[in-house]
Design a protein around this motif. Structure first.
Motif, PDB file in Angstrom:
ATOM      1  N   ARG A   1      -1.668  -9.973-109.314  1.00 46.63           N
ATOM      2  CA  ARG A   1      -1.293  -9.350-108.040  1.00 46.63           C
ATOM      3  C   ARG A   1      -0.042  -9.991-107.435  1.00 46.63           C
ATOM      4  O   ARG A   1       0.827  -9.318-106.886  1.00 46.63           O
ATOM      5  CB  ARG A   1      -2.463  -9.437-107.051  1.00 46.63           C
ATOM      6  CG  ARG A   1      -3.648  -8.561-107.415  1.00 46.63           C
ATOM      7  CD  ARG A   1      -4.686  -8.557-106.306  1.00 46.63           C
ATOM      8  NE  ARG A   1      -5.216  -9.893-106.036  1.00 46.63           N
ATOM      9  CZ  ARG A   1      -6.228 -10.451-106.703  1.00 46.63           C
ATOM     10  NH1 ARG A   1      -6.812  -9.774-107.669  1.00 46.63           N
ATOM     11  NH2 ARG A   1      -6.658 -11.652-106.386  1.00 46.63           N
ATOM     12  N   GLY A   2       0.032 -11.317-107.529  1.00 47.21           N
ATOM     13  CA  GLY A   2       1.184 -12.001-106.962  1.00 47.21           C
ATOM     14  C   GLY A   2       2.469 -11.653-107.697  1.00 47.21           C
ATOM     15  O   GLY A   2       3.517 -11.432-107.079  1.00 47.21           O
ATOM     16  N   GLU A   3       2.397 -11.600-109.005  1.00 45.36           N
ATOM     17  CA  GLU A   3       3.571 -11.241-109.804  1.00 45.36           C
ATOM     18  C   GLU A   3       4.007  -9.808-109.506  1.00 45.36           C
ATOM     19  O   GLU A   3       5.198  -9.511-109.417  1.00 45.36           O
ATOM     20  CB  GLU A   3       3.244 -11.401-111.299  1.00 45.36           C
ATOM     21  CG  GLU A   3       4.373 -11.025-112.246  1.00 45.36           C
ATOM     22  CD  GLU A   3       5.544 -11.991-112.183  1.00 45.36           C
ATOM     23  OE1 GLU A   3       6.589 -11.671-112.789  1.00 45.36           O
ATOM     24  OE2 GLU A   3       5.422 -13.052-111.549  1.00 45.36           O
ATOM     25  N   GLU A   4       3.040  -8.946-109.328  1.00 49.30           N
ATOM     26  CA  GLU A   4       3.338  -7.548-108.977  1.00 49.30           C
ATOM     27  C   GLU A   4       4.051  -7.496-107.622  1.00 49.30           C
ATOM     28  O   GLU A   4       5.079  -6.819-107.469  1.00 49.30           O
ATOM     29  CB  GLU A   4       2.033  -6.751-108.904  1.00 49.30           C
ATOM     30  CG  GLU A   4       2.190  -5.322-108.433  1.00 49.30           C
ATOM     31  CD  GLU A   4       2.486  -4.356-109.562  1.00 49.30           C
ATOM     32  OE1 GLU A   4       3.456  -3.591-109.421  1.00 49.30           O
ATOM     33  OE2 GLU A   4       1.761  -4.370-110.558  1.00 49.30           O
ATOM     34  N   ALA A   5       3.531  -8.244-106.656  1.00 42.79           N
ATOM     35  CA  ALA A   5       4.101  -8.221-105.310  1.00 42.79           C
ATOM     36  C   ALA A   5       5.508  -8.820-105.280  1.00 42.79           C
ATOM     37  O   ALA A   5       6.329  -8.441-104.444  1.00 42.79           O
ATOM     38  CB  ALA A   5       3.196  -8.996-104.344  1.00 42.79           C
ATOM     39  N   ASN A   6       5.787  -9.741-106.204  1.00 42.93           N
ATOM     40  CA  ASN A   6       7.091 -10.398-106.246  1.00 42.93           C
ATOM     41  C   ASN A   6       8.097  -9.666-107.138  1.00 42.93           C
ATOM     42  O   ASN A   6       9.142 -10.231-107.478  1.00 42.93           O
ATOM     43  CB  ASN A   6       6.948 -11.844-106.729  1.00 42.93           C
ATOM     44  CG  ASN A   6       6.336 -12.746-105.675  1.00 42.93           C
ATOM     45  OD1 ASN A   6       6.542 -12.544-104.482  1.00 42.93           O
ATOM     46  ND2 ASN A   6       5.567 -13.728-106.110  1.00 42.93           N
TER      47      ASN A   6
END
Length: 249
Positions: free
Chosen positions: A99-104
């Motif tokens: 999720r964090g990689e997607e958001a970044n």
């Protein structure tokens, strides 16, 4: 996966290999538990593409010497070139990210796309052998190979390196001239490029600019850069408020 297999021109006997090739390391990192990802396939796929392109360049350019062939291959497999090809086939939409990689913005990050494309090449090799991997590389790179016959592809290794590093919100790379030999009218320079205290590559040239350009090209192909980018990415996912790390003195 059917749509992606059609685009790739390869139907997997073992679909799990394709899923693994699309799985980014951020998935296991966020879940804090063992999770197979595409890093090993990326390692294999890098060698698969290097071999396929070496063969293609050797066959298509019978008069080119080793230096010309090496530079042409380096252009074709640079992170920026691979990321562009990955975008052309829509690979980013199929990536499996944390999720964090997607958001970044990981789905459109050059390094993530390039790594995934290499992993796909490795997966095809494991699934169906060298002939299938060679066919995949031929389909993928033919437009760029054709362009090379019209003249060298535009090269800007320093710009590519800068873009890659800026995407991680970290400090910029540092270039230094580590050696200069020869008389004033025919000097030869050796440049090194470092980031976060780690030397990424060295290059030689008849001018400082040429030496720095070659150093940047070496950096783009280095394992050290990939490891640092991955670590910086993981740190930004786990600590989004943490400032970018500073280079070691």
């Amino acid at each position: 996966m059917d749509t992606l297999e059609t685009i790739l021109g390869h139907t997997f006997r073992d679909p799990a290999l394709l899923q693994l090739a699309l799985t980014h390391g951020s998935v296991g990192y966020e879940n804090q538990r063992p999770q197979a990802d595409n890093q090993r396939l990326e390692f294999l796929g890098d060698a698969v593409l290097q071999l396929a392109l070496s063969h293609l360049l050797y066959s298509r350019s019978p008069k080119a010497d080793e230096g010309v062939l090496t530079k042409a291959r380096a252009q074709l497999v640079s992170t920026k070139a691979l990321a562009r090809l990955a975008r052309q086939i829509g690979l980013g939409t199929h990536l499996i990210l944390g999720r964090g990689e997607e958001a970044n913005g990981g789905r459109d990050r050059d390094s993530t796309l390039a790594d995934a494309l290499e992993a796909v090449a490795g997966a095809i090799y494991l699934d169906a052998g060298n002939a299938a991997a060679h066919q995949f590389a031929t389909r993928l790179f033919t437009p760029d190979l054709d362009a090379l016959e019209q003249g060298p592809l535009e090269r800007n290794p320093k710009g590519e390196l800068q873009e890659l590093i800026q995407a991680s919100n970290a400090t910029p790379p540092v270039y230094s001239i580590v050696a200069a030999d020869g008389p004033d009218h025919a000097k030869s320079f050796c440049a090194a490029v470092s980031w976060l205290g780690h030397e990424l590559g060295r290059g030689n040239g008849r001018s400082k600019k040429e030496a720095e350009t070659e150093a940047a090209q070496a950096a783009l192909e280095s394992i050290t850069l990939k490891k640092l980018l991955r670590k910086t990415c993981e740190d930004s996912v786990s600590n989004p408020e943490k400032p970018a790390p500073e280079a070691n003195n």
